[in-house]
Every structure is written in C-alpha cells, then in structure tokens.
Write a protein that holds these residues in place. Structure first.
Motif: not given
Length: 583
Positions: A188, A191, A196
């Motif tokens: 995550t 990302q 993101s």
C-alpha cells in the motif's frame, strides 16, 4: 562508441523523460537529463563540442533511467553527478545530493529517507524538499506502521520498542503483526509513492473530521497540515517549491572560470534588500568549451538541493540548458539577464565578488596541511551553553568549504549538570552515536561524516570529546580552539598561528558560530513562555514547542510575519493573526 552505435542505442530508447549515463568499463563518464531520451541520446551521434565528441569516443555503453516527470530527471541527474563525480560534467564541490525514500530489501522492509539507497532497495524520488518528505514518511508510518529501525535494532528483540508504543510501527520484530499483513501494508505504501494519493489522504481526512467533531482542534489542525502536504505531494512528485508573492526573493549569480576551477558568487535579496552573500567552487573539465553558461546551469541544478528556489534569478549570461530553463519556468522562477539598470548593477556586483574570491583560499587546504590530515572541507563545531547547570544545551554546526551549511546544523538539550567537561562528553557522544547508527543503516541523521571536529574550549573539553569518541567507536579527527589565547589544541600538541592565517580564521568562524547557535538555543529555553504563548487561543503545548523550535525564542515568534507563522504545523491563518495580536 562510434556514430552508428549511438544511433542504434538511441533507437532502442523510449521517448520519455529520464537520465542517461555514458560509461566506460563500468565508470560513469557523463550524466545528462532529457525530456525525450531517444532524441537526446541520438544527438550525440553529432556531438556539439570536441569535449563531448571525446567523451562519446571513450564510452562503451549508454545506461538510462526513465522518470515520471522532467523535474525528476533533473533532480536524478544532480544525484548521479554527486555520486559518481563524472569526468565530463561540471561539478559543484561538496554539495549535497537530493534525498530519496527507500523500502529496503528485507523480509520486513524498512522505510527511510536516504541519499544513498541500499543495494536491492526500492527507491522513490529524488525530492527537493526534505521537510515535505519527512511529513509524508511519518504520516505513512502512523497509518501503516512500517518500521524505520536499523537491522541491529530489529534483530533479536523480545518486546516492541518505543516506536510501537507511540503508534509508528506495528512491531513485526516480535510478531505483533504477521509477515503477510505487513507486506500488504508495504504494498500500500508503494502504491502511494507510485501516485495513489488516496491511500494516505483518505485516512488523514477521516482523522481530521473525527478530531473536529470531538473539538480536538489542535489535532485537527495538525492533520489538516499533513493532508495539505500529502495532497500536493504528487503534483510535482514532491518537488514543488512554494513561491511567495512576486519577486520577494531574488538570487543574483556571478561566475568566473579559470581553467579547471570556477567561482560562483551568490547575492541573496529579500524585498529589495541584500541580506546574504556567499561563494562556491566548482570543478570544470579541463577541455570544457561551453563556458559560463554551462557552469551556471550545473550550479543551479546542484546548489538548490534541499534549498527553496528564489522568485527570480539574475544571471550574467543565459543557461546552456533548455530543460533547466523549462523546469525553472514551470516552478515559477523568473530568469533574467539584465542589460541595464539596478539589476545589471547587481549582476556586476556579483561578478566583482566572484573575481575577488578567485584564487583566495577558504582556509580548508591550509588547515589540513597544518594539522596533517587528509582534508578539512567539512568541519563540525561543538559548544555547550548553560546557566550554572540549568537549561544545558549543545550546538553542532557544520561548515563546508569554509561556509556555514545551516541545513546541517543540529542542537541538543542535555541533562542539567554544572560540569562543562561532562556536558561536552555527552554532546559529542550523542553526535557519535548518530553517526555510527547511520553507518549501520539507521537514517535518523543522514549527514556525511565530517573531516574534522572542532571543540569550543581547551584541553579539558578536548579530552572529554576524545573520551566520547573512544567510547562510541567513531574515528574522526578532533581538535579544540581555546578562546583566551586562540590556541589550537590537538591530541599531540598545540599551535599559535598568526591572526591573519587563513586556517586560524576558518577555525574562529566555526567556533564563533557554534557558540552563537548554542547561546541562542539556551536563551530560547530560558524564555518565560507560559505567560505569553500559553494564553494564546489555539496554541497548545505542542504548537508552542514548534513555534519556539522554528523561530528560536519568543522574540523570534513576535517578529515573524503571518505567512511565516503559518509555515509551522498547527498554525493556520486565524491562529497566526491571533498570535500577532497577542504578542
């Protein structure tokens, strides 16, 4: 490489921004940046100068790295020039490289800010503003709990460390989180750095809204400030430099080139007033044919690492770098080569400063020779300040090539003790531990090791510093400068140099600055702040500490403008105006 080999290599490259390296037997000869890698590398089939033709002839390969933006290409070029010192590039001596963020190649990857990524690590960046990157990395750790500790601290633990207790780490070291869940969090975070923004912005926004609902306004303001940094992080890949109103800050550059050495004088003007001037030395390839324009381009790219760009640059000649012109235009920096008027006078003044500095020693070479050490380009100075054992503080200032490097200044609050020797031992041990931890992979303090340590004091302070170095195991030359007779004391002997000796003047500048910085911090701790800042609505204990840390004292806060106050986390426009009104 011959012409056909260059064209063939260019044909395999993407038409994207990036950085290219011409290499010979694995050694980097030249580093360049490009908006279009294929087009730029192809241009070397018809070199623009004899120097470049010679470089291409020696090279046996071209290595490239694609970047997301043109700005990233420019910054990565500066990093690679600093790291490899390529023979055919103009290089700013002893300047910094740009910081990156790395996720290490461990079973449980570590996240950290670094200028020199580990082998096998996944690195993101480079970035210009370390402060913005620190905000983002801390927010990521608070949200996803990635560890930041070195391997020797990670291994063999039987209970979590303080980072887990304060919510910065999920403690994979003791099995508080499993490998699969931890790696999912790492993915995550990856990302986020790949673009993101929502994986971090959304949790911050929810936390801000919850804090507002519970009337925890200081936490809400803190989360708001983090959210602003996070949401703007990818607008320029984290490299955007916030500009102020037009022409508030102007840098004027003058350049003199002599053989393989160039001197750049910089005059810094704020609101029409000259407030700072400094000089810098660059090494120039002996067969460079592009002159002042290429030196200016190299200086601007490499100098503004971790430094905010001014609103305008005044130059004696245009850059020889179209990509640099485009980047500065994107960042809102006005670049001018004035022909007449006040601006032309400023450029001439900068040129006079450069000519005056040409060939003048900065004291570093003379100091290294006098002490019998390899070099003294990077010096750290230490001093302690207190009031009869109360509010004891230490300073650690850095000079590079004879000039203060204020971004590398550090200060330390020490235990209250009315013992100058013990205080100096504690201060130097603190610095030594940070250096040793950095060498083992801990990135809390990523400053490079100095060539020399200078202690403000006499033989007693020097011996205390040496004891600290021996205890921690940090092998760095250390000397002291005694105020009374301006004697230089080394572990083996002492010197009484003439008052006009450049090596003595250099040590005095370092000593005086370390003393000033320590006294300033000591005075800030002694300020009676509870009756002043604590009564300001919207200013809690944490914000008060940030204000004093940022401006040094209550007087510093009092003299700050509303815009300057708002650079402190937790201070918005309304709070800034309230502070101004109360003080």
């Amino acid at each position: 490489m011959d012409i056909e080999s260059v064209r063939e290599r260019a044909g395999d490259l993407p038409r994207e921004p990036g950085v290219y390296q011409f290499r010979e037997n694995g050694t980097t000869l030249y580093v360049g940046k490009a908006v279009d890698l294929a087009s730029r590398v192809r241009s070397y089939a018809d070199p623009r100068s004899h120097r470049i033709a010679k470089m291409v002839g020696r090279a046996d390969e071209v290595e490239v790295a694609v970047t997301d933006t043109e700005t990233q290409a420019l910054l990565l070029e500066a990093n690679l020039i600093k790291r490899h010192g390529p023979r055919y590039n103009v290089r700013l001596k002893d300047d910094k490289s740009y910081p990156l963020v790395q996720l290490t190649d461990h079973e449980f990857p570590r996240i950290e800010i670094t200028r020199d990524p580990d082998p096998g690590a996944t690195a993101f960046g480079p970035y210009t503003e370390r402060g913005r990157v620190e905000v983002v990395v801390k927010a990521l750790r608070e949200t996803y709990g990635l560890r930041g500790c070195s391997e020797y601290k990670f291994a063999g633990r039987d209970r979590p460390c303080l980072d887990h207790d304060i919510g910065l780490c999920t403690a994979p070291c003791t099995g508080e989180i499993g490998e699969e869940a931890y790696l999912a969090d790492v993915e995550t975070v990856t990302q986020f750095f790949e673009g993101s923004t929502g994986v971090l912005a959304d949790p911050l926004r929810r936390g801000m809204e919850e804090a507002t609902e519970t009337r925890n306004f200081e936490r809400a303001a803190n989360l708001r400030d983090k959210l602003e940094v996070v949401e703007s992080f990818h607008e320029g890949a984290g490299e955007a430099v916030a500009s102020q109103s037009p022409e508030q800050e102007v840098d004027v550059l003058g350049v003199v080139v002599e053989g393989e050495r160039a001197t750049v004088a910089r005059l810094h003007s704020e609101r029409g007033q000259l407030v700072e001037r400094d000089q810098h030395t660059l090494s120039v390839p002996d067969d460079d044919e592009e002159g002042v324009g290429s030196v200016l381009a190299a200086f601007v790219v490499q100098y503004y690492a971790e430094r905010a760009l001014p609103d305008a640059l005044l130059l004696p000649e245009p850059f020889v770098d179209d990509e640099l012109d485009a980047w500065l235009d994107t960042e809102g920096v006005s670049v001018r080569v004035p022909g007449a008027g006040r601006e032309a006078t400023l450029v001439e003044l900068a040129l006079k400063n450069a000519r005056r500095g040409r060939g003048q020693p900065d004291g570093t070479a003379a100091l290294a020779d006098a002490l019998g050490i390899e070099r003294a380009n990077r010096i750290e100075g230490f001093d302690v300040s207190h009031a009869h054992g109360r509010a004891v503080v230490g300073s650690d200032v850095t000079f590079v090539n004879g000039s203060p490097e204020k971004s590398d200044y550090r200060r330390k609050k020490l235990d209250d003790e009315n013992d100058d020797y013990a205080n100096m031992r504690s201060l130097v041990a603190w610095r030594a531990r940070r250096a040793v931890e950095r060498a083992s992979g801990h990135a809390e303090d990523d400053r490079p090791n100095p060539d020399l340590l200078l202690i403000d004091g006499g033989e007693g302070q020097l011996n205390a510093a040496r004891d600290a170095l021996d205890e921690v195991g940090w092998n760095v030359p250390v000397i002291a400068l005694a105020k009374a007779e301006e004697r230089v004391i080394t572990p083996d002997r002492s010197f009484s140099w003439p008052s006009d000796a450049p090596e003595r003047r250099l040590l005095q500048r370092v000593r005086d600055e370390s003393h000033r910085f320590a006294v300033q911090y000591h005075q800030s701790l002694r300020d009676e702040v509870k009756t002043v800042l604590d009564d300001v609505p919207g200013v809690g204990p944490q914000t008060r500490r940030r204000l004093l840390r940022r401006f040094g004292s209550v007087d510093g806060v009092r003299g700050a403008s509303p815009d300057e106050l708002q650079t402190v986390s937790g201070v918005g426009a309304k709070t800034a105006e309230t502070i101004r009104g109360r003080l």
